[in-house]
Design a protein around this motif. Structure first.
Motif, PDB file in Angstrom:
ATOM      1  N   VAL A  99       0.872  -1.166   0.000  1.00  0.00           N
ATOM      2  CA  VAL A  99       0.000   0.000   0.000  1.00  0.00           C
ATOM      3  C   VAL A  99       0.916   1.224   0.000  1.00  0.00           C
ATOM      4  O   VAL A  99       1.735   1.388   0.891  1.00  0.00           O
ATOM      5  N   SER A 100       0.799   2.047  -1.001  1.00  0.00           N
ATOM      6  CA  SER A 100       1.727   3.164  -1.189  1.00  0.00           C
ATOM      7  C   SER A 100       1.539   4.220  -0.111  1.00  0.00           C
ATOM      8  O   SER A 100       0.586   4.999  -0.135  1.00  0.00           O
ATOM      9  N   VAL A 101       2.468   4.245   0.841  1.00  0.00           N
ATOM     10  CA  VAL A 101       2.427   5.255   1.898  1.00  0.00           C
ATOM     11  C   VAL A 101       2.638   6.642   1.297  1.00  0.00           C
ATOM     12  O   VAL A 101       2.074   7.634   1.777  1.00  0.00           O
ATOM     13  N   LYS A 102       3.408   6.703   0.239  1.00  0.00           N
ATOM     14  CA  LYS A 102       3.619   7.985  -0.448  1.00  0.00           C
ATOM     15  C   LYS A 102       2.287   8.548  -0.936  1.00  0.00           C
ATOM     16  O   LYS A 102       1.974   9.725  -0.719  1.00  0.00           O
ATOM     17  N   ASP A 103       1.478   7.708  -1.578  1.00  0.00           N
ATOM     18  CA  ASP A 103       0.179   8.168  -2.069  1.00  0.00           C
ATOM     19  C   ASP A 103      -0.755   8.539  -0.925  1.00  0.00           C
ATOM     20  O   ASP A 103      -1.569   9.458  -1.042  1.00  0.00           O
ATOM     21  N   ILE A 104      -0.649   7.801   0.173  1.00  0.00           N
ATOM     22  CA  ILE A 104      -1.480   8.127   1.344  1.00  0.00           C
ATOM     23  C   ILE A 104      -1.136   9.524   1.848  1.00  0.00           C
ATOM     24  O   ILE A 104      -2.018  10.339   2.153  1.00  0.00           O
ATOM     25  N   LEU A 105       0.165   9.817   1.946  1.00  0.00           N
ATOM     26  CA  LEU A 105       0.599  11.135   2.425  1.00  0.00           C
ATOM     27  C   LEU A 105       0.144  12.240   1.470  1.00  0.00           C
ATOM     28  O   LEU A 105      -0.277  13.314   1.912  1.00  0.00           O
ATOM     29  N   ILE A 106       0.216  11.952   0.181  1.00  0.00           N
ATOM     30  CA  ILE A 106      -0.255  12.946  -0.796  1.00  0.00           C
ATOM     31  C   ILE A 106      -1.745  13.197  -0.606  1.00  0.00           C
ATOM     32  O   ILE A 106      -2.205  14.344  -0.647  1.00  0.00           O
ATOM     33  N   GLY A 107      -2.493  12.135  -0.377  1.00  0.00           N
ATOM     34  CA  GLY A 107      -3.926  12.286  -0.152  1.00  0.00           C
ATOM     35  C   GLY A 107      -4.230  13.040   1.118  1.00  0.00           C
ATOM     36  O   GLY A 107      -5.115  13.905   1.152  1.00  0.00           O
ATOM     37  N   LEU A 108      -3.501  12.740   2.190  1.00  0.00           N
ATOM     38  CA  LEU A 108      -3.724  13.431   3.463  1.00  0.00           C
ATOM     39  C   LEU A 108      -3.391  14.919   3.357  1.00  0.00           C
ATOM     40  O   LEU A 108      -3.956  15.743   4.074  1.00  0.00           O
ATOM     41  N   SER A 109      -2.462  15.249   2.469  1.00  0.00           N
ATOM     42  CA  SER A 109      -2.067  16.656   2.301  1.00  0.00           C
ATOM     43  C   SER A 109      -2.954  17.397   1.299  1.00  0.00           C
ATOM     44  O   SER A 109      -2.700  18.565   0.998  1.00  0.00           O
ATOM     45  N   ASN A 110      -3.983  16.690   0.790  1.00  0.00           N
ATOM     46  CA  ASN A 110      -4.847  17.273  -0.249  1.00  0.00           C
ATOM     47  C   ASN A 110      -4.036  17.681  -1.487  1.00  0.00           C
ATOM     48  O   ASN A 110      -4.170  18.779  -2.007  1.00  0.00           O
ATOM     49  N   ASN A 111      -3.146  16.752  -1.907  1.00  0.00           N
ATOM     50  CA  ASN A 111      -2.296  16.987  -3.078  1.00  0.00           C
ATOM     51  C   ASN A 111      -1.500  18.287  -2.956  1.00  0.00           C
ATOM     52  O   ASN A 111      -1.489  19.132  -3.854  1.00  0.00           O
ATOM     53  N   SER A 112      -0.819  18.405  -1.836  1.00  0.00           N
ATOM     54  CA  SER A 112      -0.066  19.623  -1.537  1.00  0.00           C
ATOM     55  C   SER A 112       0.954  19.961  -2.619  1.00  0.00           C
ATOM     56  O   SER A 112       1.633  19.091  -3.160  1.00  0.00           O
ATOM     57  N   LYS A 113       1.074  21.243  -2.912  1.00  0.00           N
ATOM     58  CA  LYS A 113       2.071  21.740  -3.858  1.00  0.00           C
ATOM     59  C   LYS A 113       3.295  22.299  -3.139  1.00  0.00           C
ATOM     60  O   LYS A 113       4.188  22.857  -3.770  1.00  0.00           O
ATOM     61  N   ASN A 114       3.316  22.176  -1.832  1.00  0.00           N
ATOM     62  CA  ASN A 114       4.425  22.718  -1.049  1.00  0.00           C
ATOM     63  C   ASN A 114       5.743  22.102  -1.524  1.00  0.00           C
ATOM     64  O   ASN A 114       5.887  20.872  -1.528  1.00  0.00           O
ATOM     65  N   GLY A 160      -1.994  20.525   7.830  1.00  0.00           N
ATOM     66  CA  GLY A 160      -2.929  21.362   8.598  1.00  0.00           C
ATOM     67  C   GLY A 160      -4.067  21.858   7.726  1.00  0.00           C
ATOM     68  O   GLY A 160      -4.517  23.008   7.881  1.00  0.00           O
ATOM     69  N   ASN A 161      -4.542  21.028   6.810  1.00  0.00           N
ATOM     70  CA  ASN A 161      -5.572  21.434   5.860  1.00  0.00           C
ATOM     71  C   ASN A 161      -6.975  21.186   6.412  1.00  0.00           C
ATOM     72  O   ASN A 161      -7.139  20.695   7.529  1.00  0.00           O
ATOM     73  N   LYS A 162      -7.970  21.479   5.600  1.00  0.00           N
ATOM     74  CA  LYS A 162      -9.364  21.365   6.032  1.00  0.00           C
ATOM     75  C   LYS A 162      -9.742  19.934   6.389  1.00  0.00           C
ATOM     76  O   LYS A 162     -10.487  19.695   7.336  1.00  0.00           O
ATOM     77  N   SER A 163      -9.249  18.970   5.635  1.00  0.00           N
ATOM     78  CA  SER A 163      -9.620  17.577   5.871  1.00  0.00           C
ATOM     79  C   SER A 163      -9.185  17.087   7.242  1.00  0.00           C
ATOM     80  O   SER A 163      -9.854  16.245   7.862  1.00  0.00           O
ATOM     81  N   LEU A 164      -8.045  17.594   7.732  1.00  0.00           N
ATOM     82  CA  LEU A 164      -7.514  17.125   9.013  1.00  0.00           C
ATOM     83  C   LEU A 164      -7.595  18.196  10.104  1.00  0.00           C
ATOM     84  O   LEU A 164      -6.955  18.068  11.135  1.00  0.00           O
ATOM     85  N   ARG A 165      -8.385  19.258   9.866  1.00  0.00           N
ATOM     86  CA  ARG A 165      -8.380  20.370  10.807  1.00  0.00           C
ATOM     87  C   ARG A 165      -8.901  19.986  12.183  1.00  0.00           C
ATOM     88  O   ARG A 165      -8.581  20.647  13.180  1.00  0.00           O
TER      89      ARG A 165
END
Length: 996
Positions: A99-114, A160-165
């Protein structure tokens, strides 16, 4: 022996239960042979045969096969109770998904561009190729370097986005955010496991195996008998998705189905007239997949011949179910409903309708044949242009299995604030109508909305839902939509022709080895040997009965484990018989000698110690092993337990029964009665020569290891390995040169078993992921081998998984990425070290002197170094595969178990003589102990070697390297117990006495 009656009763009941369990396998094989005969009589095409077999078995799935009067068993019943064969015996697929932890992190960050976040992801991805750390740990390390304290994980542009606020705010430090992220990742991985298990359960193979691999985010899946490899890969790697949709009622779709039926009926009539096929028209080639090219000629007259629409006749018949079909007909129904001319019959307001099937079939009676069949319900989902659901799984806060008002299991769900608002709106707008809960494009429930639900709570219920199913669904819903796909990082595909060859050759070798053992025991011990043979046969019955009863999967290494335990069972009888012979030679009466031989003072102490040390090795192997290694360990442990019972109790019962008759009873024959008697060898005087010989072997082996190295298999270095069969014998050199042109570098090519089979291993694009890469490699392999294969063999027929008997093409393939190869090596190292440590501690506990442990462990190190050295020296010299992989590790650990078994027997006699003959010098004690046990040592070693040689010569090609390692290990292990373990024990005691 006390409690003879109880032991006799237990043995009889255990035997009857074992026979009962194995009978299901016999009946199942009979039914499947009939299915195969039927399929072959109807078609010669490989894939068509596989389909026809499936159709035949489906048609009798719920028919009684066994009728005992008080109980009936259908084919499905007996299939679930048969002895399960592993991938190497039955064919199928083995896969480890990451299970791609990288993809999970991208999803949790709401596809962050940081930029800091994405730089850390990229560097962690690169670092993982050469590290055994988790991706999450690598990401944290790289994020800390890239941010240099300027950016926090709780930044609104990252986590710290809306999904995890509700869980993360910008005030939290990185150390406070990390456990929250870890919990989210763990939840996603758990969701992936539950979703995959649900999918696999629906796939229809017998006894699938799915299990988590620690906390690595990896999931092991084994599907014995699976033939549609492409379907399995799609099933395993697609993303799980939970959705809530509005649903059309059967009243709204009724007119459409009548119109669709007319269109299809007219269309088929036209096709029949034109003598063309359905597949070549209306763009259906991709839609129909494997549906026959001539459906019209199979009398499929219209839509309603394969689909039953739900047409309400009154208000109370209005439902969300718009029809149903046989499970086997769903592909046809899907194809019909996807036709452009059929969809043109939809009214404008329904043009985006999406047809989805229920998650669970239901049993029904086919009135035309009066047979029970599995049918499945169809729903019409109110989709839209973008095909985006109004509510998705990310709104679920919590889900749990509960019991509804009717007392039946259901899934209760709680939504977050956003979801509650959306759910309230949807249910308000659909009062009196239907809404569906869809998971992975399967409808789990589609109830009527009676009143608006504004509390954010709802439930999923169904009349046939079990508690476990409700729990599984709750686990899936709890984490919501899976934010990352799972991709296959290791897979092993075994074609059915290889599987059949493996099982045939293995059974032949098994039978030959067993026959040789039975004859030898009678030849050497006479009547006592015949009794030991009965106990041995009973032991085999117990082993297979237990494996069947507990649903274990039997593999080729598992068969090797069973045969090895047969050798150990013989060893136990040999130890007992030799002690009885010693007591008889001392002048004891027969009954007294028998009683002493079976006592703890006689042979039982050595037998128990030897079996416990081997059992400990098996436990370590089971804990650290994966796949076939774990199966080998399981059968080894079961075999040790049953062989100990049969040798100690059943043999004793039969011997006591025979001795009670008062007849003459000896434990030898006229030929063997003087063998290995009055032996007096001064072993210790030869220890320095033995040290020199062993040192030479070890030095040569280590030199080869440092210069030549080992032939690591794909388990350890990563790569893709294929077993390819040809019509005639092939030159490995010529094939390697031909493939160099397509792969860029020459792959390793070896003859594998028969002269017309080659094992081809390449590391081409091993760092790249995806099925497209696998297909590319197989296509290049096909291209490079094109001139060696018949012109009529297509690429599809060349690939693994193609049904029928294969004359040319890929029989099996293995793929391992380097990321998992590191883990396998680490686990193997821990397994060996763990075994040595456990054995050291057990010997110390039993013999109370560290010198015994030192001698035993030194001998084990000696055995391992020599076996590994021989594999390095003779690699590419001997005409069979000598790769270092998981099976080799299993062999090494088995050698450790056998060697320590032999050493413990000798040490037990040394301890006995040391306590009995207190005036003897310690050197005399050791020499006498070795001399008196020499008969047993040679007898057992030769018996075991005969077994191993039989498997080596006549068994499957895939375990020749495994068997060779065992043969070398048994020879070296026997030598080391005589010339290494005991001499080191003597030298360490002697040195200690000098100091004192």
């Amino acid at each position: 022996m006390q409690n003879k009656g109880l032991i006799k009763l237990f043995a009889i009941l255990f035997g009857l239960v074992s026979l009962y369990q194995l009978s299901f396998t016999w009946f199942t094989n009979g039914v499947e042979d009939k299915a195969k005969t039927y399929a072959e009589s109807k078609s010669n095409d490989g894939k068509e045969i596989a389909k026809l077999e499936g159709y035949y078995l489906d048609s009798i799935a719920n028919k009684p096969i066994i009728d005992l009067g008080f109980a009936k068993f259908t084919y499905n019943d007996i299939k679930n109770k048969e002895l399960n064969l592993g991938l190497d015996l039955k064919g199928g697929i083995n896969a480890i998904l990451q299970v791609s932890v990288k993809d999970i992190l991208i999803g949790l960050s709401n596809n962050s561009k940081n930029p800091v976040f994405n730089e850390a992801l990229a560097k962690a991805t690169e670092a993982q190729k050469n590290s055994d750390k988790t991706f999450l740990d690598l990401f944290y390390n790289e994020f800390e370097k890239a941010s240099n304290g300027t950016v926090k994980l709780s930044d609104p542009s990252i986590f710290g986005n809306k999904s995890l606020r509700e869980k993360i705010n910008f005030k939290l430090t990185d150390e406070e955010v990390k456990p929250i992220i870890e919990d989210e990742v763990t939840g996603s991985i758990n969701t992936a496991f539950e979703v995959l298990r649900s999918r696999i359960d629906k796939f229809g193979v017998t006894q699938p195996n799915i299990q988590r691999i620690g906390n690595s985010g990896r999931i092991l899946i084994e599907l014995p008998g699976a033939k549609d490899i492409d379907r399995v890969e799609r099933l395993l790697q697609s993303t799980a998705e939970l959705q809530f949709w509005e649903v059309y009622s059967n009243q709204e779709t009724a007119n459409f189905f009548f119109a669709a039926n007319n269109v299809i009926e007219n269309f088929l009539k036209e096709q029949t007239k034109a003598d063309t096929t359905l597949v070549k028209n209306d763009n259906l080639e991709d839609l129909l997949g494997e549906v026959s090219d001539s459906l019209a000629t199979k009398k499929t007259a219209n839509l309603f011949s394969v689909f039953t629409p739900s047409i309400p006749q009154s208000e109370d018949q209005i439902s969300s179910v718009i029809g149903n079909a046989k499970v086997s007909d769903t592909a046809k129904v899907n194809a019909y409903l996807a036709m452009k001319s059929v969809r043109a019959q939809l009214p404008n307001e329904m043009k985006y309708i999406k047809f989805l099937w229920d998650a669970k079939p239901f049993a029904s009676t086919d009135f035309t044949t009066n047979e029970n069949v599995d049918r499945i319900s169809l729903y019409g989902i109110k989709s839209n242009r973008e095909d985006v659901a109004p509510i998705e799984g990310d709104v679920i806060d919590d889900a749990s299995q509960e019991y509804g008002q009717t007392g039946k299991p259901e899934v209760s769900m709680t939504m977050n604030a956003i979801g509650s608002k959306q759910w309230g709106k949807m249910t308000t707008e659909n009062v009196g109508k239907f809404v569906a809960v869809v998971l992975d494009d399967y409808v789990y429930t589609a109830p009527r909305v009676n009143t608006p639900i504004t509390t954010g709570r709802t439930s999923i219920s169904g009349g046939s839902m079990t508690v476990s199913e409700a729990q599984d669904i709750a686990n899936v819903l709890k984490a919501g939509k899976l934010p990352a796909a799972a991709h296959i990082i290791q897979k092993a595909i075994v074609g059915p022709s290889l599987g059949q060859k493996a099982i045939d050759s293995s059974m032949s070798s098994f039978g030959l080895a067993l026959l040789l053992i039975l004859l030898w025991m009678i030849f050497y011990y006479g009547k006592a040997g015949a009794i030991a043979d009965i106990a041995l046969a009973t032991n085999l019955l117990f082993i297979f009965g237990i494996l069947t009863a507990f649903g274990a999967v039997l593999t080729l290494p598992g068969i090797a484990g069973i045969i090895l335990t047969i050798g150990m069972s013989v060893d136990a009888n040999v130890i007992i018989f030799e002690r009885i012979k010693e007591e008889l030679n001392k002048g004891k009466a027969l009954k007294a000698a028998i009683s002493y031989g079976f006592s703890f003072k006689g042979a039982l102490s050595a037998i128990v110690d030897a079996n416990i040390t081997t059992m400990l090795t098996g436990i370590i192997l089971y804990v650290f092993g994966t796949g076939p290694v774990k199966g080998f360990a399981y059968t080894l442990m079961v075999g040790i337990a049953t062989s100990l019972f049969s040798a100690v109790f059943i043999t004793r019962l039969l011997i006591d029964w025979y001795a009670a008759k008062g007849k003459k009873f000896t434990f030898n024959t006229n030929i063997t009665k003087n063998w290995f008697t009055n032996i007096d060898v001064e072993f210790l005087k030869k220890r320095k020569i033995a040290y020199i010989i062993s040192s030479i072997f070890i030095i040569i082996g280590l030199s080869s290891l440092f210069t030549k190295g080992l032939n690591y298999g794909v388990d350890f270095v990563g790569g893709r390995s294929y077993v390819v069969k040809f019509e005639k014998p092939m030159s490995a050199t010529d094939v390697s040169e031909s493939l160099k042109d397509v792969f860029g570098s020459a792959p390793e090519v070896k003859t594998y078993g028969a002269s017309n089979q080659l094992k081809i291993t390449t590391k081409y694009k091993i760092d790249e992921e995806g099925n497209h890469v696998d297909n590319e490699v197989q296509s290049l392999l096909y291209k490079g081998l094109k001139k060696y294969i018949p012109a009529d063999v297509t690429l599809e027929a060349f690939k693994p998984g193609y049904g029928g008997v294969k004359t040319t093409g890929i029989l099996s393939s293995i793929k391992v990425e380097p990321t998992i190869a590191d883990d396998i090596k680490t686990a193997a190292g821990w397994a060996i070290l763990g075994s040595l440590l456990v054995i050291f501690l057990y010997i110390l506990f039993r013999f109370r002197k560290w010198q015994y442990s030192l001698g035993a462990v030194a001998a084990l190190f000696h055995d391992v170094l020599i076996v590994i050295g021989i594999f390095s020296i003779f690699n590419k010299i001997l005409p069979f595969d000598m790769e270092i992989g998981q099976s080799f590790i299993a062999a090494i650990l088995t050698v450790l178990g056998y060697s320590i078994n032999d050493t413990v027997i000798v040490f037990d006699r040394i301890r006995e003589f040391a306590n009995t003959h207190t005036t003897w010098k310690f050197s005399k004690v050791i020499d006498k102990a070795l001399s008196t046990t020499l008969g047993r040592t040679i007898n057992t070693s030769l018996t075991t070697l005969v077994v191993l040689f039989a498997i080596f010569l006549f068994g499957g090609d895939s375990i020749k390297g495994f068997m060779f390692a065992l043969i070398i290990g048994i020879i070296v292990g026997t030598y080391s117990s005589l010339f290494i373990a005991s001499p080191i024990l003597y030298d360490s005691v002697k040195k200690l006495n000098k100091k004192n």
